[in-house]
Design a protein around this motif. Structure first.
Motif, PDB file in Angstrom:
ATOM      1  N   ARG A   1      38.487  33.036  46.216  1.00 45.03           N
ATOM      2  CA  ARG A   1      38.014  31.942  47.061  1.00 45.03           C
ATOM      3  C   ARG A   1      39.121  31.430  47.971  1.00 45.03           C
ATOM      4  NH1 ARG A   1      33.743  27.960  46.746  1.00 45.03           N
ATOM      5  NH2 ARG A   1      34.361  26.060  47.853  1.00 45.03           N
ATOM      6  N   THR A   2      40.334  31.326  47.439  1.00 48.25           N
ATOM      7  CA  THR A   2      41.442  30.815  48.238  1.00 48.25           C
ATOM      8  C   THR A   2      42.052  31.879  49.142  1.00 48.25           C
ATOM      9  OG1 THR A   2      43.042  31.294  46.474  1.00 48.25           O
ATOM     10  CG2 THR A   2      42.011  29.098  46.484  1.00 48.25           C
ATOM     11  N   GLY A   3      41.754  33.148  48.861  1.00 46.54           N
ATOM     12  CA  GLY A   3      42.329  34.231  49.627  1.00 46.54           C
ATOM     13  C   GLY A   3      43.747  34.569  49.241  1.00 46.54           C
ATOM     14  N   ASP A   4      44.210  34.027  48.128  1.00 43.44           N
ATOM     15  CA  ASP A   4      45.597  34.233  47.696  1.00 43.44           C
ATOM     16  C   ASP A   4      45.729  35.259  46.589  1.00 43.44           C
ATOM     17  OD1 ASP A   4      46.574  32.359  49.512  1.00 43.44           O
ATOM     18  OD2 ASP A   4      46.194  30.701  48.117  1.00 43.44           O
ATOM     19  N   GLY A   5      44.644  35.947  46.262  1.00 40.58           N
ATOM     20  CA  GLY A   5      44.722  37.005  45.273  1.00 40.58           C
ATOM     21  C   GLY A   5      44.818  36.491  43.846  1.00 40.58           C
ATOM     22  N   PRO A   6      45.206  37.362  42.917  1.00 41.17           N
ATOM     23  CA  PRO A   6      45.205  37.005  41.485  1.00 41.17           C
ATOM     24  C   PRO A   6      46.061  35.801  41.131  1.00 41.17           C
ATOM     25  CG  PRO A   6      45.459  39.381  41.783  1.00 41.17           C
ATOM     26  CD  PRO A   6      45.591  38.770  43.146  1.00 41.17           C
TER      27      PRO A   6
END
Length: 395
Positions: free
Chosen positions: A255-260
């Motif tokens: 959702r944040t686009g920041d990965g794991p």
């Protein structure tokens, strides 16, 4: 008698054994709520508001009502996002509001009350299984009279998490691996410390596999006929256990686009992180630079020493590995996180196995003396809880 009748009879028997502990727990919590109501009224405050509509409870009801995506940007640049709050409690609040006339806050309060009873029963079941019924009763009462026990009645996730953790651990101890894994997954949807439950399931399962292999080697065969089915259930439990926490963390990263690692960035916005206890050590050390703050510093040192001593006592008393792994991780995360230091006492609430050595000592005392001790501590805890919740409270 059918298998269903046998299981139903077993559940009724288990409830009868736990009934004194549950009644004692309910009495302690009722006393705490009564003192809170009187104290709050004297200060012109609403005890119900303190329990359901302050601090984290507002964030949980916000998620239940509006979903994820809300955040607050502070003047210092920090970003407080509601993605930091795991979803199981908000889901239950939404469900409670949907099926009845309750508000989201009301539903959160009801969930906490029911979950606290379930947690008390789970603590009793674990302690009775490891020791005996009297120790189980004492363990529940000790959990009820903790100084910050009032949090057990708040619309927070501590009671829900403790209930899921306790029953998952009980399932591990009794060889119900699929149930243990499913409950661990739900615990992982409740709080980040759900990984402690997963680790306990995995540690116990690995040891059980090693024990089976050793037994099979000693017998010169492949073990008893049920070993294959038992092993499959064990593996399934291990696979289920991390799904809750891993699923939510990965979803946040997507959702944040920041990965794991996106969830870690969300926590960083709240100044939460794991620093090995460095920030907490500095916080304690600073207390000794003035008086009377030094008294608080000394109390913190004594408190940490007591936690360590209780854990060591559990090791010496040969508590099952699952309990030791679970407790160790809960305590480690609570003490070594750089989060707000006033929240650490409530973060330790789920570490109920720490109370088992004290419960054993209390169980050995005469009933009249044990009852007097519990009553005195219950009154003190009720007064402290009312004072605390009307003051700084649990952030």
């Amino acid at each position: 008698m059918t298998d269903l009748d046998t299981r139903a009879a077993g559940r009724r028997g288990a409830l009868r054994r736990a009934a004194p502990a549950l009644l004692g727990y309910a009495a302690v919590r009722a006393l705490g709520l009564l003192v809170l109501a009187l104290w709050s009224a004297a200060r012109g405050k609403s005890a119900y508001t303190l329990l359901t509509a302050r601090w984290d409870s507002l964030w949980y009801t916000g998620v239940a009502e509006l979903g994820y995506g809300y955040e607050v940007r502070l003047p210092d640049g920090d970003v407080h996002s509601n993605l930091a709050f795991f979803p199981l409690l908000p889901w239950l609040e939404r469900l409670g509001a949907a099926v009845g006339p309750l508000s989201y806050a009301d539903a959160g309060f009801v969930v906490s009350l029911l979950a606290s009873l379930a947690a008390a029963w789970g603590i009793f079941a674990v302690a009775e299984h490891v020791y005996d019924r009297r120790v189980g009763l004492c363990a529940v009462l000790l959990w009820a009279v903790l100084p910050v026990g009032v949090v057990q009645s708040m619309a927070y996730s501590e009671s829900l998490f403790t209930a899921l953790a306790a029953w998952s651990l009980y399932a591990v101890l009794t060889g119900r691996w699929v149930t243990a894994g499913a409950l661990a997954a739900l615990a992982g949807l409740t709080r980040p410390v759900g990984l402690a439950v997963t680790a306990a399931v995995w540690a116990a399962a690995v040891v059980a596999f090693a024990r089976d292999r050793s037994r099979a080697g000693a017998e010169g065969a492949h073990g008893p006929p049920y070993a294959l089915g038992e092993g499959a259930r064990r593996v399934l439990g291990m696979l289920l256990a991390p799904l809750g926490a891993a699923g939510y963390v990965l979803w946040v990263g997507h959702r944040t686009g920041d990965g794991p690692l996106g969830y870690l960035d969300v926590q960083a916005g709240w100044r939460n992180g794991f620093d090995g206890g460095a920030a907490f050590a500095r916080f304690v050390a600073e207390k000794f630079t003035s008086f009377p703050a030094a008294l608080a510093g000394a109390a913190l040192v004594v408190g940490v020493a007591l936690l360590v001593r209780l854990y060591v006592a559990g090791v010496r008393q040969r508590q099952p590995l699952a309990l030791l792994v679970y407790t160790g991780i809960v305590v480690l995360l609570a003490l070594c996180a750089s989060s707000y230091f006033g929240s650490k006492p409530r973060l330790l609430l789920p570490a109920f196995p720490l109370l088992l050595p004290l419960a054993r000592a209390l169980a050995r005392a005469r009933t009249s003396r044990a009852a007097a001790v519990v009553c005195a501590v219950a009154v003190a805890a009720a007064v402290y809880g009312a004072f605390w919740l009307n003051g700084s409270g649990p952030p």
